[in-house]
Design an enzyme around this catalytic site. Structure first.
Site, mmCIF file in Angstrom:
data_model
loop_
_atom_site.group_PDB
_atom_site.id
_atom_site.type_symbol
_atom_site.label_atom_id
_atom_site.label_comp_id
_atom_site.label_asym_id
_atom_site.label_seq_id
_atom_site.Cartn_x
_atom_site.Cartn_y
_atom_site.Cartn_z
ATOM 1 N N CYS A 237 -0.531 4.207 1.879
ATOM 2 C CA CYS A 237 -0.294 4.164 3.332
ATOM 3 C C CYS A 237 1.165 4.487 3.666
ATOM 4 O O CYS A 237 1.439 5.171 4.648
ATOM 5 C CB CYS A 237 -0.578 2.781 3.908
ATOM 6 N N ASP A 238 2.093 3.969 2.889
ATOM 7 C CA ASP A 238 3.494 3.957 3.324
ATOM 8 C C ASP A 238 4.454 4.840 2.527
ATOM 9 O O ASP A 238 5.643 4.880 2.838
ATOM 10 C CB ASP A 238 4.027 2.499 3.266
ATOM 11 N N CYS B 114 0.831 -1.213 0.000
ATOM 12 C CA CYS B 114 0.000 0.000 0.000
ATOM 13 C C CYS B 114 0.861 1.257 0.000
ATOM 14 O O CYS B 114 1.278 1.730 1.053
ATOM 15 C CB CYS B 114 -0.933 -0.014 1.202
#
Ligand code: NAP
Length: 314
Positions: free
Chosen positions: A137-138, A134
């Site tokens: 997300c990261d 992801c």
């Protein structure tokens, strides 16, 4: 009224399931939530910076745990187990898990989707330590670093665009010689020649690292030539697999396996709703999962009230 029939059973253990449980419990339906032991996707994430209400961010596992606690506070009951059967009877649905059968008047499916993995050495060991599924997300964790993205579809392009904002260099590694991504997404990526590098006809065969990822082994599948690329992150964008196999005989799925829902989270079966990643091939965000969990619970509530109003509540 049959006492062994639950009003609402919710299947799943992620943010969509907990949100559905919260709404359903607050509406006094005493939902039963059946969650697999495996962690949901959000619980595999580190910092969540884009969930509204947390200006300093929140850890993914903490967000999920809080949502579960919140649902429990209003009376949602949880049991652990893998749902392996699902049947419609005349007056109820039957959900099978861990060799037991549970009955419900309405069912909310929130079983999520699992990111496809490569199953190569080092992938599990460095998951969360540079290996991610992801970028949204990261990506911010990759500021000033070098990363690779694996895949050739729209997700790979999207991950590249997200990482481009932070990383010093993004290398896309794709097993084919052309991308399958839409032209518009490809064009956006192909413009970014300053920081984006593309390696075609190649697969990653191993993730290398110490405490965190330090590189990957790459093999050209046409020449069999092997090389090592130094990097700090490896982002997998090779598709998702919705966890819906156990419903395929009765619930309409699309060709990939996502549950088909209408705008009100309804499936093809009256009384069965779906929420979160098991029905969403497009957004796949924590906040959209919570949103559809809420929708599904409200629709289930309306359905049960309708059963009561029409004398069909057995
Ligand atoms: P996808 O379209 O199925 O693409 C997956 C990619 O991963 C393909 O290029 C595939 O290679 C590659 N791949 C699959 N298994 C692999 C393996 N074991 N090793 C190496 N490579 C592998 O999946 P997606 O990109 O997640 O997209 C899913 C759906 O969501 C699509 O309909 C897409 O359009 C949509 N989506 C849209 C957007 C957007 O428009 N913004 C963003 C994300 C997703 P091959 O090409 O060789 O098969």
């Amino acid at each position: 009224m049959a006492k062994d029939i639950n009003d609402v059973i919710i299947i799943g253990g992620g943010i969509a399931a907990h949100t559905a449980a919260l709404y359903s419990a607050r509406a006094s339906f005493n939902p039963l939530v059946i969650s697999a032991i495996e962690p949901d996707q959000l619980s595999l994430t580190t910092e969540v910076e884009n969930y509204p209400g947390f200006p300093k961010g929140i850890l993914g596992p903490e967000l999920v745990k809080n949502a579960k606690e919140q649902a429990k506070r209003f009376g949602a009951k949880y049991i652990e187990g893998y749902v392996d059967s699902f049947k419609k009877s005349k007056d109820y649905f039957e959900v099978g898990a861990e060799k037991k059968k549970f009955k419900a008047r309405a069912v909310i499916i929130a079983t999520g989707a699992s990111a496809r993995r490569l199953n190569i050495p080092g992938e599990d060991k460095y998951f969360g330590r540079g290996v991610s599924t992801c970028a949204i997300c990261d990506a911010a964790l990759m500021r000033g670093k070098e990363v690779i993205v694996i895949g050739g579809g729209d997700s790979a392009m999207e991950e590249t665009l997200a990482l481009y904002k932070f990383a010093n260099k993004v290398t896309i590694i794709h097993r084919g010689d052309t991308f399958k991504a839409s032209k518009i997404m490809q064009d956006r990526v192909l413009k970014l020649k300053d920081k984006v590098n593309i390696i075609l006809d190649s697969i990653v065969t191993e993730v290398l690292g110490e405490q965190f990822v330090t590189g990957v082994k790459v093999k050209n599948i046409k020449t069999n030539k092997e090389s090592v690329i130094k990097c700090n992150g490896m982002f997998l964008a090779i598709g998702h697999i919705p966890n819906t196999k156990m419903f395929e005989k009765v619930i309409k799925l699309d060709k990939i396996g996502y549950i088909i829902t209408d705008k009100r989270s309804r499936t093809n079966l009256d009384g069965v709703y779906a929420a979160g990643d098991c029905q969403d091939p497009i957004f796949r965000q924590a906040v959209t999962s919570a949103g559809t969990g809420c929708q599904a619970a409200i629709e289930a509530e309306r359905y049960i009230e309708h059963l009561k109003a029409t004398g069909k509540y057995k």
